[in-house]
Design a protein around this motif. Structure first.
Motif, PDB file in Angstrom:
ATOM      1  N   LEU A  66      46.402  31.846  41.672  1.00 22.04           N
ATOM      2  CA  LEU A  66      45.350  31.152  40.929  1.00 22.04           C
ATOM      3  C   LEU A  66      44.392  32.149  40.280  1.00 22.04           C
ATOM      4  CD1 LEU A  66      44.449  28.299  43.460  1.00 22.04           C
ATOM      5  CD2 LEU A  66      46.054  28.214  41.540  1.00 22.04           C
ATOM      6  N   ASN A  67      44.634  33.448  40.540  1.00 21.78           N
ATOM      7  CA  ASN A  67      43.777  34.502  40.013  1.00 21.78           C
ATOM      8  C   ASN A  67      44.372  35.025  38.699  1.00 21.78           C
ATOM      9  OD1 ASN A  67      42.850  37.342  39.585  1.00 21.78           O
ATOM     10  ND2 ASN A  67      41.661  36.941  41.426  1.00 21.78           N
ATOM     11  N   LEU A  68      43.667  34.828  37.596  1.00 25.69           N
ATOM     12  CA  LEU A  68      44.198  35.167  36.276  1.00 25.69           C
ATOM     13  C   LEU A  68      44.471  36.657  36.132  1.00 25.69           C
ATOM     14  CD1 LEU A  68      45.001  34.221  33.475  1.00 25.69           C
ATOM     15  CD2 LEU A  68      42.596  34.469  32.766  1.00 25.69           C
ATOM     16  N   THR A  69      43.622  37.501  36.729  1.00 19.91           N
ATOM     17  CA  THR A  69      43.814  38.951  36.637  1.00 19.91           C
ATOM     18  C   THR A  69      45.116  39.363  37.302  1.00 19.91           C
ATOM     19  OG1 THR A  69      41.427  39.360  36.627  1.00 19.91           O
ATOM     20  CG2 THR A  69      42.849  41.204  37.228  1.00 19.91           C
ATOM     21  N   ILE A  70      45.376  38.830  38.483  1.00 21.49           N
ATOM     22  CA  ILE A  70      46.609  39.163  39.198  1.00 21.49           C
ATOM     23  C   ILE A  70      47.821  38.635  38.436  1.00 21.49           C
ATOM     24  CG2 ILE A  70      47.951  38.694  41.300  1.00 21.49           C
ATOM     25  CD1 ILE A  70      45.357  38.764  42.881  1.00 21.49           C
ATOM     26  N   ILE A  71      47.715  37.429  37.904  1.00 20.84           N
ATOM     27  CA  ILE A  71      48.830  36.836  37.156  1.00 20.84           C
ATOM     28  C   ILE A  71      49.197  37.705  35.959  1.00 20.84           C
ATOM     29  CG2 ILE A  71      49.513  34.906  35.678  1.00 20.84           C
ATOM     30  CD1 ILE A  71      47.970  33.075  37.561  1.00 20.84           C
ATOM     31  N   LYS A  72      48.196  38.198  35.223  1.00 20.93           N
ATOM     32  CA  LYS A  72      48.462  39.035  34.049  1.00 20.93           C
ATOM     33  C   LYS A  72      49.169  40.324  34.452  1.00 20.93           C
ATOM     34  CE  LYS A  72      44.205  38.891  32.406  1.00 20.93           C
ATOM     35  NZ  LYS A  72      43.057  39.107  31.492  1.00 20.93           N
ATOM     36  N   LYS A  73      48.778  40.896  35.573  1.00 25.32           N
ATOM     37  CA  LYS A  73      49.411  42.137  36.030  1.00 25.32           C
ATOM     38  C   LYS A  73      50.839  41.878  36.519  1.00 25.32           C
ATOM     39  CE  LYS A  73      45.003  44.296  36.965  1.00 25.32           C
ATOM     40  NZ  LYS A  73      43.998  44.765  37.950  1.00 25.32           N
ATOM     41  N   LEU A  74      51.064  40.727  37.099  1.00 25.40           N
ATOM     42  CA  LEU A  74      52.423  40.364  37.501  1.00 25.40           C
ATOM     43  C   LEU A  74      53.317  40.159  36.279  1.00 25.40           C
ATOM     44  CD1 LEU A  74      51.743  37.840  40.430  1.00 25.40           C
ATOM     45  CD2 LEU A  74      52.629  40.167  40.614  1.00 25.40           C
ATOM     46  N   HIS A 132      43.903  43.742  43.212  1.00 27.68           N
ATOM     47  CA  HIS A 132      43.053  43.496  42.048  1.00 27.68           C
ATOM     48  C   HIS A 132      42.793  44.771  41.252  1.00 27.68           C
ATOM     49  CE1 HIS A 132      42.174  40.088  44.719  1.00 27.68           C
ATOM     50  NE2 HIS A 132      41.857  39.417  43.622  1.00 27.68           N
ATOM     51  N   SER A 133      42.847  45.934  41.912  1.00 24.75           N
ATOM     52  CA  SER A 133      42.508  47.201  41.267  1.00 24.75           C
ATOM     53  C   SER A 133      43.705  47.894  40.621  1.00 24.75           C
ATOM     54  CB  SER A 133      41.875  48.156  42.298  1.00 24.75           C
ATOM     55  OG  SER A 133      40.730  47.576  42.888  1.00 24.75           O
ATOM     56  N   ILE A 134      44.899  47.332  40.771  1.00 24.10           N
ATOM     57  CA  ILE A 134      46.082  47.930  40.146  1.00 24.10           C
ATOM     58  C   ILE A 134      45.936  47.868  38.625  1.00 24.10           C
ATOM     59  CG2 ILE A 134      48.581  47.710  39.835  1.00 24.10           C
ATOM     60  CD1 ILE A 134      48.735  46.529  42.638  1.00 24.10           C
TER      61      ILE A 134
END
Length: 255
Positions: A66-74, A132-134
């Motif tokens: 549900l975290n947009l930042t993580i989704i974009k990195k995935l 989150h910091s990746i």
């Protein structure tokens, strides 16, 4: 394939999917010693059954999706694997899956790589602390490392984790990112196989797939929790030794 064999393969998948030992390699080898014919259905089963293990990640880490930042990195990490996988899908399924020699060599060489890597690798104090910091560049290159796992026996988990450690991520961080990255990766792989082959499955085969799916799901829940606890106290040398021993054992059994 019988229901018992489907349950056995589901258990094997659930245990090995997230460990750096190659779930696909183990499924191929267990199928071999179980005298299962290398049919198109078995090859599809070995791909699709991984959805069961992946479903456990969604249950345990649903907030991360549900975290947009993580989704974009995935998404960034998934793209290299998607491009390579889509391009080589037919080659992998036709020539790699079911090839015992490729699996055993990949297990053996991968075991040596794990041991040598752990003896040489030193984690820096500046290593990336959490998912989150990746960075996006780190995400992309983790995806490139993951694409090597198209070779059965390499291990998607091992490829992404070693790649992440080389890129400067902390061990727990890359392990969790590897869990999350498994979701789009295996959804795509299984979805592509279902799209191409679902119409050829009989009702009985669909039931066998369901049995394998749920077996893998239940066992993978426990496997994930074990692995997270393990990596906080140990390195991957034991897995490297295990891979070498399994490769040698199966080499004598099969050849």
């Amino acid at each position: 394939m019988t229901v018992i064999q489907a349950i056995l393969l589901g258990i094997v998948e659930g245990i090995t999917e997230f460990l750096p030992v190659s779930s696909t390699g183990h499924l191929i080898l267990v199928s071999q010693i179980s005298h299962l014919a290398q049919t198109d259905f078995l090859k599809s089963f070995e791909i699709i059954i991984q959805l069961g293990a992946i479903a456990s990640v969604i249950v345990l880490y649903w907030k991360s999706f549900l975290n947009l930042t993580i989704i974009k990195k995935l998404v960034v990490a998934f793209l290299p694997t998607a491009l390579v996988g889509f391009t080589l899908y037919r080659v992998v399924k036709t020539y790699f899956l079911g090839n015992n020699a490729i699996v055993l060599w990949a297990l053996f060489i991968g075991g040596i790589v794990l041991i040598v890597f752990e003896l040489l690798h030193k984690e820096k104090d500046t290593a990336t602390e959490d998912v989150h910091s990746i960075s996006y560049s780190q995400s992309f290159f983790v995806g490139l490392f993951q694409s090597v796992a198209l070779i059965p026996g390499v291990s998607r988990s091992a490829a992404t984790i070693l790649g992440g450690l080389l890129l400067g991520l902390k061990r727990k961080t890359i392990v969790e990112f590897s869990f999350l990255l498994a979701v789009p990766t295996m959804l795509a792989a299984s979805g592509l196989d279902l799209y191409k082959n679902a119409s050829t499955f009989s009702l009985n085969e669909a039931g066998i797939l369901a049995v394998g799916f749920f077996s893998a799901f239940l066992v993978a829940m426990a496997s994930i929790k074990f692995f997270l606890g393990f990596v906080q106290k140990h390195d991957f040398v034991p897995f490297g030794i295990y891979r070498i021993l399994v490769a040698l054992l199966f080499w004598f059994i099969i050849f």
